[in-house]
Design an enzyme around this catalytic site. Structure first.
Site, PDB file in Angstrom:
ATOM      1  N   HIS A  82       0.826  -1.205   0.000  1.00  0.00           N
ATOM      2  CA  HIS A  82       0.000   0.000   0.000  1.00  0.00           C
ATOM      3  C   HIS A  82       0.866   1.264   0.000  1.00  0.00           C
ATOM      4  O   HIS A  82       0.558   2.244  -0.699  1.00  0.00           O
ATOM      5  CB  HIS A  82      -0.917  -0.026   1.226  1.00  0.00           C
ATOM      6  CG  HIS A  82      -1.760   1.194   1.378  1.00  0.00           C
ATOM      7  ND1 HIS A  82      -1.574   2.101   2.394  1.00  0.00           N
ATOM      8  CD2 HIS A  82      -2.803   1.659   0.648  1.00  0.00           C
ATOM      9  CE1 HIS A  82      -2.454   3.072   2.284  1.00  0.00           C
ATOM     10  NE2 HIS A  82      -3.216   2.829   1.237  1.00  0.00           N
ATOM     11  N   GLU A  85       2.071   1.774  -3.459  1.00  0.00           N
ATOM     12  CA  GLU A  85       0.997   2.293  -4.316  1.00  0.00           C
ATOM     13  C   GLU A  85       0.945   3.815  -4.251  1.00  0.00           C
ATOM     14  O   GLU A  85       0.768   4.496  -5.270  1.00  0.00           O
ATOM     15  CB  GLU A  85      -0.341   1.692  -3.888  1.00  0.00           C
ATOM     16  CG  GLU A  85      -1.547   2.261  -4.606  1.00  0.00           C
ATOM     17  CD  GLU A  85      -2.753   2.430  -3.705  1.00  0.00           C
ATOM     18  OE1 GLU A  85      -3.362   3.516  -3.712  1.00  0.00           O
ATOM     19  OE2 GLU A  85      -3.100   1.469  -2.986  1.00  0.00           O
ATOM     20  N   HIS A  86       1.092   4.371  -3.048  1.00  0.00           N
ATOM     21  CA  HIS A  86       1.098   5.831  -2.892  1.00  0.00           C
ATOM     22  C   HIS A  86       2.297   6.461  -3.597  1.00  0.00           C
ATOM     23  O   HIS A  86       2.182   7.511  -4.236  1.00  0.00           O
ATOM     24  CB  HIS A  86       1.155   6.185  -1.405  1.00  0.00           C
ATOM     25  CG  HIS A  86      -0.166   6.172  -0.721  1.00  0.00           C
ATOM     26  ND1 HIS A  86      -0.753   7.298  -0.181  1.00  0.00           N
ATOM     27  CD2 HIS A  86      -1.029   5.157  -0.471  1.00  0.00           C
ATOM     28  CE1 HIS A  86      -1.910   6.982   0.372  1.00  0.00           C
ATOM     29  NE2 HIS A  86      -2.101   5.679   0.206  1.00  0.00           N
ATOM     30  N   GLU A 162      -4.379   8.228   7.009  1.00  0.00           N
ATOM     31  CA  GLU A 162      -5.362   7.307   6.432  1.00  0.00           C
ATOM     32  C   GLU A 162      -5.715   6.195   7.427  1.00  0.00           C
ATOM     33  O   GLU A 162      -6.879   5.819   7.574  1.00  0.00           O
ATOM     34  CB  GLU A 162      -4.802   6.707   5.148  1.00  0.00           C
ATOM     35  CG  GLU A 162      -5.773   5.836   4.379  1.00  0.00           C
ATOM     36  CD  GLU A 162      -5.179   5.299   3.089  1.00  0.00           C
ATOM     37  OE1 GLU A 162      -5.806   4.401   2.484  1.00  0.00           O
ATOM     38  OE2 GLU A 162      -4.095   5.763   2.682  1.00  0.00           O
TER      39      GLU A 162
END
Length: 456
Positions: A82, A85-86, A162
């Site tokens: 993740h 991905e950012h 997040e």
């Protein structure tokens, strides 16, 4: 295994491992009457390109799918997929982060990405005339990201926010709690985002190593759907990847994730996350079946009957007749080697016991007595209708291509899938219900409760 009814036309020769042929292999997979022509090309590097040509559309969806998700992380790596991905939108040797976003937005397009437990996807949607731009930008971002130290620190802060935001959404948090109740510390039971404890100390070197070890051509599927020409897409992809780490040495595509051995699940457990919320969020469920299980079509029908819509048993009993919950539904999650079946409900804290009692009673009733012929017909109709209606845009068609290749190793034609649903019998559904719904159930609860307010 090849889907029956698919049309296969090969050109070129099959690429081998290092030292093998440098020619691409292209096949026509189908000429679907409900869509367009689907073609698949395997590049010498093992990277696969699939397209569906739909001339009636004026847009194209383009996606880069990587067979890497959170389940591929070790414990200390939690959240690496993740995090990456950012970072891949933050700049390359050719473009800054602003240029990556502004070039697509300047033509009215959109880009995004998401990480799951078994794969990561980066995608763009643009006008058909702007597909060359989308291919160049997206391939550049995924293949050649710099992962600058300053960007790592910036995105670390974003991801920690997040995670904190997720903790403030009990309706989301309860699903993660349920996964942990079933899978424990297995990667399928961990958060896709990672935790504060794993994300905070993660270094750029660790993320860079994850990136280059995992993002290799044999693990990648590129898919596009809309008004396009397959040969042109392949040519543009090869041009965009030239000189990047994803140009790759000769190799064969990685096989799709195996279904065996099956993941070991925990004994039925109850997990409670005490939180002062106005509404309680509960999930009751058990291990299900994996995504290649032939009973998955029967499970889809069973899920529709139990809690798949407003006419479902649980919705009618718990919301319509008794008004105990605003939201109640069942769902099935399927992985390569495991699965979940569960019922979610959001209700006032004082009504949780009654909601759980009614849910358990309905599951036991279906396990013992099965569903009716009328419910079978309705459940099959819902499965077929939702699938076909879900193919009305280029994004869903692009996703179908990629998932078929990445998760199953083949693309099942639409007509065959509908036929498989039609072939589900009452005995199929009732046999599965008798097995599945009689299993010991795990319970996850987020709300104003203590650890001892529920028993397993």
């Amino acid at each position: 295994m090849a889907a029956s009814g698919a049309v296969r036309h090969a050109t070129g020769s099959q690429p081998g491992r290092a030292g093998g042929s440098a020619r691409a292999v292209t096949r026509t997979l189908s000429d679907d009457p409900l869509g367009g022509t689907v073609r698949r090309t395997v590049l010498p590097s093992g990277l696969r390109v699939l397209t569906e040509a739909i001339p009636a559309m004026r847009s194209v969806s383009f996606g880069i799918w990587v067979a890497v998700g959170s389940r591929d992380e070790t414990g200390p790596q939690g959240g690496a997929a993740h995090f990456l991905e950012h970072l891949l939108f933050k700049g390359t040797r050719k473009r800054t982060a602003l240029e990556i976003s502004s070039e697509i937005e300047a033509v009215g397009g959109e880009t995004n990405a998401f990480t799951t437990k078994e794969y990561t996807c980066y995608y763009a949607r643009v006008l058909d005339e702007d597909l060359p731009l989308a291919i160049d930008v997206m391939c550049d971002a995924v293949a050649d990201s710099l992962l600058e130290p300053a960007d790592v620190e910036t995105e670390r802060g974003v991801i920690l926010e997040e995670i904190a935001m997720h903790d403030d959404e009990p309706g989301d948090e309860v699903h993660d709690l349920f996964a942990r109740a079933v899978y424990g510390d297995h990667p399928l039971g961990r958060l896709i985002s990672g935790t504060e404890e794993t994300v905070t100390p993660m270094t750029r070197r660790q993320i860079q190593s994850f990136y280059r070890r995992r993002y290799t051509p044999p693990q990648i599927v590129i898919a596009a759907a809309g008004n396009l020409d397959h040969a042109t897409v392949v040519k543009l992809v090869r041009q965009a990847l030239r000189g990047t780490p994803l140009e790759g040495d000769p190799a064969v595509p990685a096989p799709h994730r195996p279904a065996t051995p099956a993941v070991r699940t925990r004994p039925a457990a109850t997990l409670v996350e005490p939180k002062e919320t106005e509404q309680a969020h509960v999930i009751l469920g058990c291990p299900g079946i994996d995504r290649t299980d032939e009973r998955r079509f029967a499970l889809g029908v069973l899920n529709n009957v139990l809690g798949g819509g407003m006419s479902s048993r649980l919705f009618q009993e718990i919301r319509e007749r008794r008004g105990l919950a605003y939201s109640v539904y069942s769902y099935a999650s399927q992985y390569a080697d495991s699965g979940l079946f569960a019922v979610y409900a959001g209700c006032a804290p004082g009504k949780v016991d009654e909601v759980l009692e009614l849910t358990r009673a309905e599951l036991a009733r279906v396990a013992a007595d099965g569903i009716t012929a009328d419910e079978l017909a309705r459940g099959k109709g819902m499965s077929k209708g939702s699938f076909v209606l879900g193919l009305e845009d280029t994004g869903s068609r692009m996703s179908r291509l990629a998932k078929g290749e990445l998760l199953y190793g083949d693309l099942m034609p639409v007509d065959e899938l509908l036929a498989r649903v039609d072939a589900v019998t009452l005995d199929d559904v009732n046999g599965l219900a008798a097995e599945l719904l009689a299993r010991s159930m795990s319970l996850a609860v987020v709300g104003p409760f203590g650890e001892n307010d529920f028993t397993a």
